[in-house]
Design a protein around this motif. Structure first.
Motif, mmCIF file in Angstrom:
data_model
loop_
_atom_site.group_PDB
_atom_site.id
_atom_site.type_symbol
_atom_site.label_atom_id
_atom_site.label_comp_id
_atom_site.label_asym_id
_atom_site.label_seq_id
_atom_site.Cartn_x
_atom_site.Cartn_y
_atom_site.Cartn_z
ATOM 1 N N PHE A 465 6.627 4.397 -7.359
ATOM 2 C CA PHE A 465 7.749 4.930 -8.135
ATOM 3 C C PHE A 465 7.269 5.880 -9.229
ATOM 4 O O PHE A 465 7.777 6.995 -9.371
ATOM 5 N N GLN A 466 6.301 5.445 -10.029
ATOM 6 C CA GLN A 466 5.767 6.298 -11.084
ATOM 7 C C GLN A 466 4.858 7.386 -10.513
ATOM 8 O O GLN A 466 4.906 8.543 -10.963
ATOM 9 N N ALA A 467 4.051 7.039 -9.538
ATOM 10 C CA ALA A 467 3.117 8.004 -8.954
ATOM 11 C C ALA A 467 3.848 9.212 -8.380
ATOM 12 O O ALA A 467 3.372 10.347 -8.472
ATOM 13 N N ARG A 468 5.005 8.979 -7.778
ATOM 14 C CA ARG A 468 5.786 10.080 -7.214
ATOM 15 C C ARG A 468 6.225 11.036 -8.319
ATOM 16 O O ARG A 468 6.216 12.265 -8.161
ATOM 17 N N ARG A 469 6.619 10.475 -9.465
ATOM 18 C CA ARG A 469 7.114 11.301 -10.561
ATOM 19 C C ARG A 469 5.999 12.105 -11.224
ATOM 20 O O ARG A 469 6.267 13.151 -11.814
ATOM 21 N N MET A 470 4.778 11.599 -11.197
ATOM 22 C CA MET A 470 3.689 12.309 -11.861
ATOM 23 C C MET A 470 2.685 12.895 -10.878
ATOM 24 O O MET A 470 1.608 13.338 -11.272
ATOM 25 N N ALA A 471 3.022 12.915 -9.590
ATOM 26 C CA ALA A 471 2.139 13.495 -8.556
ATOM 27 C C ALA A 471 0.751 12.893 -8.631
ATOM 28 O O ALA A 471 -0.259 13.607 -8.606
ATOM 29 N N LEU A 472 0.696 11.587 -8.711
ATOM 30 C CA LEU A 472 -0.578 10.860 -8.746
ATOM 31 C C LEU A 472 -0.880 10.385 -7.328
ATOM 32 O O LEU A 472 -0.200 9.511 -6.797
ATOM 33 N N ARG A 473 -1.917 10.977 -6.714
ATOM 34 C CA ARG A 473 -2.196 10.706 -5.306
ATOM 35 C C ARG A 473 -3.667 10.357 -5.098
ATOM 36 O O ARG A 473 -4.496 10.532 -5.986
ATOM 37 N N TYR A 474 -3.962 9.877 -3.914
ATOM 38 C CA TYR A 474 -5.346 9.612 -3.525
ATOM 39 C C TYR A 474 -5.540 10.111 -2.096
ATOM 40 O O TYR A 474 -4.577 10.295 -1.345
ATOM 41 N N ARG A 475 -6.795 10.330 -1.742
ATOM 42 C CA ARG A 475 -7.100 10.816 -0.402
ATOM 43 C C ARG A 475 -7.718 9.678 0.422
ATOM 44 O O ARG A 475 -8.816 9.209 0.092
ATOM 45 N N PRO A 476 -7.010 9.201 1.436
ATOM 46 C CA PRO A 476 -7.569 8.131 2.280
ATOM 47 C C PRO A 476 -8.834 8.599 2.987
ATOM 48 O O PRO A 476 -9.038 9.807 3.187
ATOM 49 N N PRO A 477 -9.682 7.668 3.401
ATOM 50 C CA PRO A 477 -10.876 8.061 4.161
ATOM 51 C C PRO A 477 -10.460 8.654 5.502
ATOM 52 O O PRO A 477 -9.421 8.286 6.062
ATOM 53 N N PRO A 478 -11.244 9.570 6.048
ATOM 54 C CA PRO A 478 -10.884 10.168 7.337
ATOM 55 C C PRO A 478 -10.944 9.130 8.445
ATOM 56 O O PRO A 478 -11.719 8.170 8.363
ATOM 57 N N PRO A 479 -10.118 9.286 9.465
ATOM 58 C CA PRO A 479 -10.150 8.321 10.574
ATOM 59 C C PRO A 479 -11.478 8.387 11.302
ATOM 60 O O PRO A 479 -12.119 9.451 11.354
ATOM 61 N N PRO A 480 -11.925 7.279 11.886
ATOM 62 C CA PRO A 480 -13.200 7.292 12.616
ATOM 63 C C PRO A 480 -13.094 8.183 13.856
ATOM 64 O O PRO A 480 -12.023 8.313 14.450
ATOM 65 N N PRO A 481 -14.187 8.827 14.246
ATOM 66 C CA PRO A 481 -14.142 9.708 15.430
ATOM 67 C C PRO A 481 -13.872 8.899 16.696
ATOM 68 O O PRO A 481 -14.244 7.729 16.800
ATOM 69 N N LYS A 492 -10.423 16.397 6.171
ATOM 70 C CA LYS A 492 -9.937 15.622 5.031
ATOM 71 C C LYS A 492 -8.553 15.057 5.329
ATOM 72 O O LYS A 492 -7.704 15.736 5.909
ATOM 73 N N SER A 493 -8.356 13.816 4.939
ATOM 74 C CA SER A 493 -7.054 13.188 5.143
ATOM 75 C C SER A 493 -6.036 13.766 4.165
ATOM 76 O O SER A 493 -6.389 14.238 3.079
ATOM 77 N N LYS A 494 -4.776 13.702 4.545
ATOM 78 C CA LYS A 494 -3.704 14.186 3.687
ATOM 79 C C LYS A 494 -3.520 13.235 2.511
ATOM 80 O O LYS A 494 -3.477 12.014 2.688
ATOM 81 N N PRO A 495 -3.418 13.744 1.270
ATOM 82 C CA PRO A 495 -3.243 12.867 0.103
ATOM 83 C C PRO A 495 -1.969 12.034 0.210
ATOM 84 O O PRO A 495 -0.943 12.488 0.738
ATOM 85 N N GLN A 496 -2.051 10.814 -0.267
ATOM 86 C CA GLN A 496 -0.914 9.900 -0.291
ATOM 87 C C GLN A 496 -0.682 9.413 -1.717
ATOM 88 O O GLN A 496 -1.587 9.453 -2.554
ATOM 89 N N LEU A 497 0.529 8.940 -1.983
ATOM 90 C CA LEU A 497 0.861 8.464 -3.320
ATOM 91 C C LEU A 497 0.132 7.164 -3.634
ATOM 92 O O LEU A 497 0.040 6.264 -2.789
ATOM 93 N N CYS A 498 -0.383 7.077 -4.843
ATOM 94 C CA CYS A 498 -0.992 5.834 -5.318
ATOM 95 C C CYS A 498 0.100 4.829 -5.678
ATOM 96 O O CYS A 498 1.289 5.152 -5.696
ATOM 97 N N HIS A 499 -0.302 3.599 -5.960
ATOM 98 C CA HIS A 499 0.566 2.606 -6.568
ATOM 99 C C HIS A 499 0.056 2.349 -7.986
ATOM 100 O O HIS A 499 -1.159 2.404 -8.234
ATOM 101 N N THR A 500 0.975 2.085 -8.914
ATOM 102 C CA THR A 500 0.579 1.798 -10.292
ATOM 103 C C THR A 500 1.086 0.426 -10.705
ATOM 104 O O THR A 500 2.184 0.011 -10.329
ATOM 105 N N ILE A 501 0.255 -0.255 -11.484
ATOM 106 C CA ILE A 501 0.538 -1.625 -11.937
ATOM 107 C C ILE A 501 0.234 -1.675 -13.427
ATOM 108 O O ILE A 501 -0.739 -1.070 -13.891
#
Length: 548
Positions: A465-481, A492-501
């Motif tokens: 919820f907060q990460a979406r509002r502040m564009a806080l993302r992380y890059r997952p590891p690339p899938p195995p070959p 590079k994997s596509k960035p995804q939204l983080c979770h905040t606690i």
């Protein structure tokens, strides 16, 4: 309520009118600051809505069928890992509204969701109109170029006609883009006032009386027995402010005289005891792997929007006049909690997967206007405009979010256990959980003077919820070959939204209240908890002035 009504009225007007370029622009509470967060939100909105090609009737029919077959969880439709964004509101309107109703949200919030959903089809149509117009302009521009290259065989009137059609198509694309921008601004403004979706574990309820006790630690009789309260048959535990006053360390009248109501001043051993608590909490959390940070106490409007205190809760904030200070041209506010500046440390960033979770601890004063609490807790240190708090913040991946939430809560619990303070842990019900939280635990400490449990920490998982509002993302590891595939450099994997606690670890003022009430003695003295004595210069007991 006026905010929702203005935006809803504008939205209806925008949908009904037929000439896009004549619509007026409405001012919303969103920041004038253009950040990556805002641009990302707009791109995502456009992408999501462009894919919504089914008609409203078809979507409604599918949703109704799904709803009829879906069992309710705590009186609402299950969350199913949906996040609160415009796409979810448009495609899962009944689910979102069931969560709002579970929260006992206002009719204005429910209507805002309907408005966002109703604008979805219009947005898709505008995107299609814009793209079609751009395609026409491209075709006519190419025709103009072709005619210009063959002037010998081309008619001048034909060239001018092609130019006119190209210009007309460009104007149509610009008009569609302008209206699209207005509709997105309206929808974003409405979405900013809608609370987060609820975790399926959150019980249904009206208010704090419906919160569910999860566990309880310690007995309310243990410390009184250890301290020998029973030896004095006439002893009745006092309220914390009476205890502090008896120790000569509570200067309420002086504080009110200089600052007004809901401010207090502490002195002597009582002030040192409060400082000891904050230092103890910080040291414990750092030893547990949290990184200590020192952050500003003044933040911008966009920072508060990122953590969702704004636009809804502006009346609870202390705003600084623009003549005194602005934050890069934005409105400036005193922080209501360290959660705001600490979480915003990574605003507009893409973090690497291996760097998560981020674990931070910060000790700050907090400032709250408490606009909605008139007449409540006017006595003592329970509810003041200024108070100290040690805040815990985590930035995690979605996969580890729940585990990290539980561990953060346990870290806060451990502070109470080390102080030997009885407490209970409750899961907040739907009518009491915070605006940004999808799941929240409150820790309530026992206060023998007041004869009740009171909140000393609130530990919330906000999901993305907060990460979406502040564009806080992380890059997952690339899938195995793939097995047997030729070895290539992984993309590079596509960035995804983080979770905040976030959670208090703990509220220092309320921890002081709990120590004063639980460790008081019949003679007016206060025993210093064992774990705090190194921070008190070895002092074991705080004595009243008359007995020193």
């Amino acid at each position: 309520m006026k905010f929702f009504m203005m935006l809803a009225a504008f939205a209806v007007h925008s949908v009904r009118r037929t000439t896009p370029v004549t619509a007026f622009r409405i001012a919303t509470t969103t920041s004038r600051h253009t950040s990556t967060a805002g641009l990302l939100f707009r791109r995502e909105t456009t992408r999501c809505l462009a894919t919504t090609t089914t008609t409203t009737t078809e979507s409604t029919t599918e949703e109704d069928t799904k709803t009829a077959a879906t069992p309710l969880v705590n009186g609402r439709l299950p969350c199913e890992n949906f996040s609160l964004d415009q796409r979810t509101v448009a495609s899962q309107l009944e689910l979102v509204q069931s969560h709002l109703k579970s929260r006992r949200a206002s009719e204005e919030a429910l209507e805002a969701c309907k408005t966002i959903a109703s604008l979805a089809d219009r947005r898709v149509a505008l995107i299609q109109e814009r793209d079609a117009a751009l395609n026409q302009r491209k075709q006519f521009s190419a025709k103009v170029g072709q005619l210009m290259r063959n002037k010998e065989t081309s008619d001048e009137a034909e060239i001018e006609a092609a130019k006119a059609e190209s210009g007309k198509a460009a104007d149509m694309a610009a008009a569609a883009e302008e209206e699209l921008s207005r509709l997105e601004e309206t929808s974003n403004g409405l979405l900013a006032g809608i609370p987060n979706l609820l975790d399926d574990r959150v019980p249904d309820g009206e208010d704090d009386t419906d919160n569910v006790e999860v566990s309880r630690w310690g007995s309310t009789e243990t410390l009184p027995k250890e301290l020998g309260w029973a030896a004095d048959d006439n002893f009745e535990p006092k309220w914390h402010d009476d205890v502090a006053l008896g120790l000569g360390g509570y200067q309420m009248e002086a504080a009110v005289k200089m600052s007004g109501s809901r401010f207090v001043a502490l002195s002597g051993a009582v002030a040192r005891l409060q400082r000891a608590l904050s230092m103890f909490f910080i040291d414990q959390h750092v030893d547990s792997g949290y990184e200590e940070v020192s952050v500003p106490y003044v933040v911008s409007r966009s920072s508060l929007e990122g953590t969702s205190q704004l636009p809804k809760f502006e009346e609870d904030l202390f705003r600084i006049t623009s003549e005194s200070h602005t934050c890069n041209g934005e409105d400036a506010f005193l922080i209501p909690t360290a959660e705001v500046p600490v979480t915003n440390l990574h605003r507009d960033e893409v973090l690497e997967h291996d760097a998560l979770p981020k674990k931070y601890v910060a000790y700050t004063p907090c400032f709250r206007a408490e606009a909605g609490s008139y007449g409540r807790d006017t006595k003592g240190l329970i509810r003041t405009h200024q108070f100290d708090k040690v805040e815990l913040v985590k930035v995690t991946t979605p996969e580890t979010s729940d585990v990290e939430h539980e561990s953060l809560t346990e870290d806060a619990e451990r502070m109470l256990q080390l102080l030997k303070l009885p407490y209970r842990k409750v899961r907040l019900c739907s009518g009491d959980v915070g605006f940004a939280a999808r799941h929240c635990y409150d820790l309530e400490v026992w206060l023998p003077g007041a004869g009740e449990y009171r909140e000393i920490s609130s530990c919330s998982n906000t999901g993305d919820f907060q990460a979406r509002r502040m564009a806080l993302r992380y890059r997952p590891p690339p899938p195995p070959p793939k097995e047997g595939a030729k070895q290539k450099k992984p993309k590079k994997s596509k960035p995804q939204l983080c979770h905040t606690i976030n959670g208090s670890g703990l509220a220092v003022g309320r921890a002081l209240v709990a120590v004063l009430e639980n460790y008081q003695m019949p003679d007016g003295s206060v025993v210093v908890p064992d774990v705090l004595r190194p921070y008190m210069g070895g002092k074991e007991v705080i004595l009243p002035p008359s007995t020193k």
